[in-house]
Write a protein that holds these residues in place. Sequence first.
Motif, PDB file in Angstrom:
ATOM      1  N   LYS A 491       0.826  -1.214   0.000  1.00 13.32           N
ATOM      2  CA  LYS A 491       0.000   0.000   0.000  1.00 13.32           C
ATOM      3  C   LYS A 491       0.863   1.269   0.000  1.00 13.32           C
ATOM      4  CE  LYS A 491      -2.761   0.034   3.547  1.00 13.32           C
ATOM      5  NZ  LYS A 491      -3.908  -0.011   4.513  1.00 13.32           N
ATOM      6  N   TYR A 492       1.946   1.259   0.740  1.00 14.96           N
ATOM      7  CA  TYR A 492       2.729   2.490   0.891  1.00 14.96           C
ATOM      8  C   TYR A 492       4.018   2.491   0.070  1.00 14.96           C
ATOM      9  CZ  TYR A 492      -0.629   2.982   4.634  1.00 14.96           C
ATOM     10  OH  TYR A 492      -1.791   3.050   5.330  1.00 14.96           O
ATOM     11  N   THR A 493       4.028   1.669  -1.017  1.00 15.54           N
ATOM     12  CA  THR A 493       5.173   1.669  -1.934  1.00 15.54           C
ATOM     13  C   THR A 493       4.657   1.942  -3.333  1.00 15.54           C
ATOM     14  OG1 THR A 493       6.309   0.063  -0.552  1.00 15.54           O
ATOM     15  CG2 THR A 493       7.138   0.305  -2.782  1.00 15.54           C
ATOM     16  N   VAL A 533      -4.140   5.496  14.487  1.00 15.50           N
ATOM     17  CA  VAL A 533      -3.136   6.461  14.024  1.00 15.50           C
ATOM     18  C   VAL A 533      -2.779   6.128  12.590  1.00 15.50           C
ATOM     19  CG1 VAL A 533      -0.770   7.298  14.300  1.00 15.50           C
ATOM     20  CG2 VAL A 533      -2.192   6.862  16.320  1.00 15.50           C
ATOM     21  N   ARG A 534      -2.953   7.143  11.774  1.00  9.97           N
ATOM     22  CA  ARG A 534      -2.602   6.993  10.356  1.00  9.97           C
ATOM     23  C   ARG A 534      -1.819   8.224   9.971  1.00  9.97           C
ATOM     24  NH1 ARG A 534      -6.161   6.257   6.059  1.00  9.97           N
ATOM     25  NH2 ARG A 534      -4.659   4.715   5.326  1.00  9.97           N
ATOM     26  N   VAL A 535      -0.726   8.028   9.267  1.00 13.01           N
ATOM     27  CA  VAL A 535       0.016   9.203   8.806  1.00 13.01           C
ATOM     28  C   VAL A 535       0.228   9.085   7.313  1.00 13.01           C
ATOM     29  CG1 VAL A 535       1.238  10.085  10.819  1.00 13.01           C
ATOM     30  CG2 VAL A 535       2.032   7.992   9.754  1.00 13.01           C
ATOM     31  N   GLY A 550      -7.328   2.875   4.756  1.00 18.09           N
ATOM     32  CA  GLY A 550      -7.022   2.048   5.929  1.00 18.09           C
ATOM     33  C   GLY A 550      -7.758   2.567   7.124  1.00 18.09           C
ATOM     34  N   THR A 551      -7.587   1.791   8.247  1.00 16.93           N
ATOM     35  CA  THR A 551      -8.345   2.155   9.445  1.00 16.93           C
ATOM     36  C   THR A 551      -7.445   2.667  10.560  1.00 16.93           C
ATOM     37  OG1 THR A 551      -8.105  -0.078  10.278  1.00 16.93           O
ATOM     38  CG2 THR A 551     -10.056   0.400   8.951  1.00 16.93           C
ATOM     39  N   GLY A 552      -6.169   2.475  10.419  1.00 19.89           N
ATOM     40  CA  GLY A 552      -5.239   2.875  11.496  1.00 19.89           C
ATOM     41  C   GLY A 552      -5.264   1.881  12.628  1.00 19.89           C
ATOM     42  N   LEU A 553      -5.777   0.659  12.357  1.00 27.56           N
ATOM     43  CA  LEU A 553      -5.853  -0.335  13.441  1.00 27.56           C
ATOM     44  C   LEU A 553      -4.991  -1.572  13.166  1.00 27.56           C
ATOM     45  CD1 LEU A 553      -9.667  -0.235  14.238  1.00 27.56           C
ATOM     46  CD2 LEU A 553      -7.800   0.474  15.739  1.00 27.56           C
ATOM     47  N   GLY A 554      -4.564  -1.751  11.910  1.00 29.84           N
ATOM     48  CA  GLY A 554      -3.821  -2.966  11.511  1.00 29.84           C
ATOM     49  C   GLY A 554      -2.578  -3.199  12.363  1.00 29.84           C
ATOM     50  N   LEU A 555      -1.752  -2.162  12.500  1.00 31.87           N
ATOM     51  CA  LEU A 555      -0.492  -2.336  13.244  1.00 31.87           C
ATOM     52  C   LEU A 555      -0.764  -2.577  14.727  1.00 31.87           C
ATOM     53  CD1 LEU A 555       2.011   0.234  11.663  1.00 31.87           C
ATOM     54  CD2 LEU A 555       1.991  -2.257  11.462  1.00 31.87           C
ATOM     55  N   ALA A 556      -1.823  -1.886  15.250  1.00 38.65           N
ATOM     56  CA  ALA A 556      -2.145  -2.053  16.675  1.00 38.65           C
ATOM     57  C   ALA A 556      -2.523  -3.503  16.955  1.00 38.65           C
ATOM     58  CB  ALA A 556      -3.280  -1.114  17.065  1.00 38.65           C
ATOM     59  N   GLY A 578      12.194   3.933   2.201  1.00 35.40           N
ATOM     60  CA  GLY A 578      11.522   2.664   2.473  1.00 35.40           C
ATOM     61  C   GLY A 578      11.549   2.291   3.942  1.00 35.40           C
ATOM     62  N   SER A 579      10.806   1.191   4.244  1.00 35.41           N
ATOM     63  CA  SER A 579      10.713   0.755   5.637  1.00 35.41           C
ATOM     64  C   SER A 579      10.970  -0.737   5.722  1.00 35.41           C
ATOM     65  CB  SER A 579       9.306   1.026   6.184  1.00 35.41           C
ATOM     66  OG  SER A 579       8.899   2.335   5.849  1.00 35.41           O
ATOM     67  N   THR A 580      11.409  -1.130   6.936  1.00 36.68           N
ATOM     68  CA  THR A 580      11.564  -2.561   7.197  1.00 36.68           C
ATOM     69  C   THR A 580      10.863  -2.870   8.501  1.00 36.68           C
ATOM     70  OG1 THR A 580      13.684  -2.567   6.079  1.00 36.68           O
ATOM     71  CG2 THR A 580      13.217  -4.432   7.540  1.00 36.68           C
TER      72      THR A 580
HETATM   73  P1  ADP Z   1      -3.759   1.615   7.964  1.00 37.29           P
HETATM   74  O1  ADP Z   1      -2.752   1.030   7.098  1.00 37.29           O
HETATM   75  O2  ADP Z   1      -5.055   0.921   7.877  1.00 37.29           O
HETATM   76  O3  ADP Z   1      -3.833   3.058   7.902  1.00 37.29           O
HETATM   77  P2  ADP Z   1      -2.114   0.584   9.966  1.00 37.29           P
HETATM   78  O4  ADP Z   1      -2.270   0.494  11.435  1.00 37.29           O
HETATM   79  O5  ADP Z   1      -1.873  -0.657   9.253  1.00 37.29           O
HETATM   80  O6  ADP Z   1      -3.326   1.309   9.464  1.00 37.29           O
HETATM   81  O7  ADP Z   1      -0.958   1.578   9.694  1.00 37.29           O
HETATM   82  C1  ADP Z   1      -0.896   2.794  10.408  1.00 37.29           C
HETATM   83  C2  ADP Z   1      -0.147   3.826   9.592  1.00 37.29           C
HETATM   84  O8  ADP Z   1       1.237   3.433   9.502  1.00 37.29           O
HETATM   85  C3  ADP Z   1      -0.533   3.909   8.217  1.00 37.29           C
HETATM   86  O9  ADP Z   1      -1.630   4.809   8.079  1.00 37.29           O
HETATM   87  C4  ADP Z   1       0.699   4.444   7.529  1.00 37.29           C
HETATM   88  O10 ADP Z   1       0.725   5.844   7.613  1.00 37.29           O
HETATM   89  C5  ADP Z   1       1.776   3.866   8.274  1.00 37.29           C
HETATM   90  N1  ADP Z   1       2.356   2.709   7.580  1.00 37.29           N
HETATM   91  C6  ADP Z   1       2.121   1.423   7.831  1.00 37.29           C
HETATM   92  N2  ADP Z   1       2.878   0.624   7.047  1.00 37.29           N
HETATM   93  C7  ADP Z   1       3.656   1.439   6.299  1.00 37.29           C
HETATM   94  C8  ADP Z   1       4.646   1.226   5.285  1.00 37.29           C
HETATM   95  N3  ADP Z   1       5.003   0.022   4.879  1.00 37.29           N
HETATM   96  N4  ADP Z   1       5.203   2.307   4.712  1.00 37.29           N
HETATM   97  C9  ADP Z   1       4.851   3.563   5.094  1.00 37.29           C
HETATM   98  N5  ADP Z   1       3.915   3.831   6.009  1.00 37.29           N
HETATM   99  C10 ADP Z   1       3.321   2.769   6.649  1.00 37.29           C
END
Ligand code: ADP
Length: 592
Positions: A491-493, A533-535, A550-556, A578-580
């Motif tokens: 999604k973020y690439t 939290v979404r940025v 997105g919902t900002g809940l996946g990572l949580a 990029g991110s790892t």
């Molecule tokens: P969502 O993806 O549904 O917004 P997540 O909890 O999965 O919610 O992610 C929170 C936020 O973290 C995302 O809104 C995004 O801003 C940032 N993020 C997550 N994964 C990545 C990534 N691979 N590269 C850049 N930003 C990321």
Amino acid sequence: LLVRQEGDEILFLNELRHKKGTALTLLLPITETLPAGRAVSGDTRPLFGVDYRGIDVVADGAPVEGTGWYVISKMDATEVQAPLRKTALLTLLAVLFALIAAGVSATWTWTRTARAADYLLREQEAARATAETALGRNEERLRLAMEATSDAVWDLNVATGLAVVNARFYTMLSFDEGAWPATLETMTGLMHPEDSPSAIATIDSMIHGGAASASFETRLKTREGKWKWVLSRSRVVSRDETGKATRIVGTHIDLTESKERELQLDRYRLHLEELVEERTAEARVANHHLEATNEELAALNEELQANNEQLDQTNEELACVNEELLNSNEELGVLNAEVTAANLQVESINTQLAKASRAKSDFLASMSHELRTPLNSILGFTGILLQGLAGPINKEQHKQLEMVNHSGLHLLALVNDILDLERVESGAVELRLLELNPAALVSSVVGTLGPLAVKRGLQLVSDTARAPKCITADARALEQILVNLIANAIKYTDSGSISISVVERSGDVLFEIRDTGIGISAEHQRTIFDEFVRVLPDSRENLGDAGGSGTGLGLAVSRRLASMHGGRIDLTSVVGEGSTFTLILPMTDYRA
Ligand code: ADP
């Protein structure tokens, strides 16, 4: 007495009965009246003479063969003549008695006189026999004296070089008596090489130099080859007309014991000196220590005084502090009461909060359920309308319906995520830990998400060559985390690739999802794991589903699921590069 001639004088070997310190030292001139003088002159008949005290004596003398010595036996004349005088007096009385009596016959008188004379003669004979017996005894005594003495005695004939010696002369050196001829040569030959030159010189000074006597210490070799210290004392007893000594007598006194005592004394003295030195050195060191200690003590004393002063001061301060503390104690007592009251309040608030939290969870759970049912029918009906199953729709209607569908889907995802989070947080989710193959799981997730990556023009690669064969985890939860992380990477690439690798490290399995996407700033890295939290940069807002929804809940949710396994999710990222994301799980059930 034992005497011998020395020139014009007589030398006495014995200590005289009436004159002390005379042995081998007393020399008397040879006179006619002196019995010893007559004897050494060759007249050895019994005689009447005058001895060294000037007293009349009856004496007899005889030479001791082969020695030059004479034995003289003598008796005071008064002792000898006492019976004679007594007899003469009796005779005189008898004659007087005869004259006075005038009748006594001449024959009877003659007989009596003859008897008296005969008695006198027998008395004289007895005196001579007594003198001879004494002479024999003295000879015996001389022999015994020479043998009994513990010293070696020698009498050297200088002309022949031969010496008359006693047995001790040999036995002192552990030799058998007569083991070798006793000569001046053998005597000096036995001397220690260091001693013999001076000894020979000393003896020579007696023979030729006119020295009357000599005394020196020397070492003599024993039969065993050891050295024995002896004191050699000698004296010239006769000289010829040229003054050369012809006869020398001497003694050897064994000094071994006294030398040993001397050595021992030396050793004791040395030891004593060493001890004294040692003790002095020790005392000196101790003194130094003492001085140093004294100095240290003085310094310590000063410090102590200073400390004492400080202590006094501190004590005063402490007294003040104590007072303050007493005051503070009272205040604390008051505060304590307040804190106890506040604690009670906090406890009641906590109880209320727990109740509220439960109510929230219950609300969210039921709300989500309630929302899903109408949402599913909205989505279902929108789908029917979009597919034209309910009749044709125009373009604008189609567009509007798609927006409805999109919002519905988003809402459904949100509701699902809320439900997930709620279930995890409320403990409703229970992990089913089973053994599974991580490579197979990754391959399945990659298979599912591959089309999405292709749609976004991205490369999705995985490397599971170094993955462990088996780990213990909940397959559904692990899949949910991996889907979340890989879907986020896609999604973020915008361009490039997403690579997934699985490796084992120190008992953990590491799932690493690396992308070449937009990256996350350090500030946001701290918050993106929190709920809602979404940025997203503004530029991504219009990318639609594939770009940024997105919902900002996946990572949580993912972080909670990881922590339920005893694991965690690490993140490194650089904005624009990029991110790892790395999911780290223990390979076995961490609770076991
Ligand atoms: P969502 O993806 O549904 O917004 P997540 O909890 O999965 O919610 O992610 C929170 C936020 O973290 C995302 O809104 C995004 O801003 C940032 N993020 C997550 N994964 C990545 C990534 N691979 N590269 C850049 N930003 C990321």
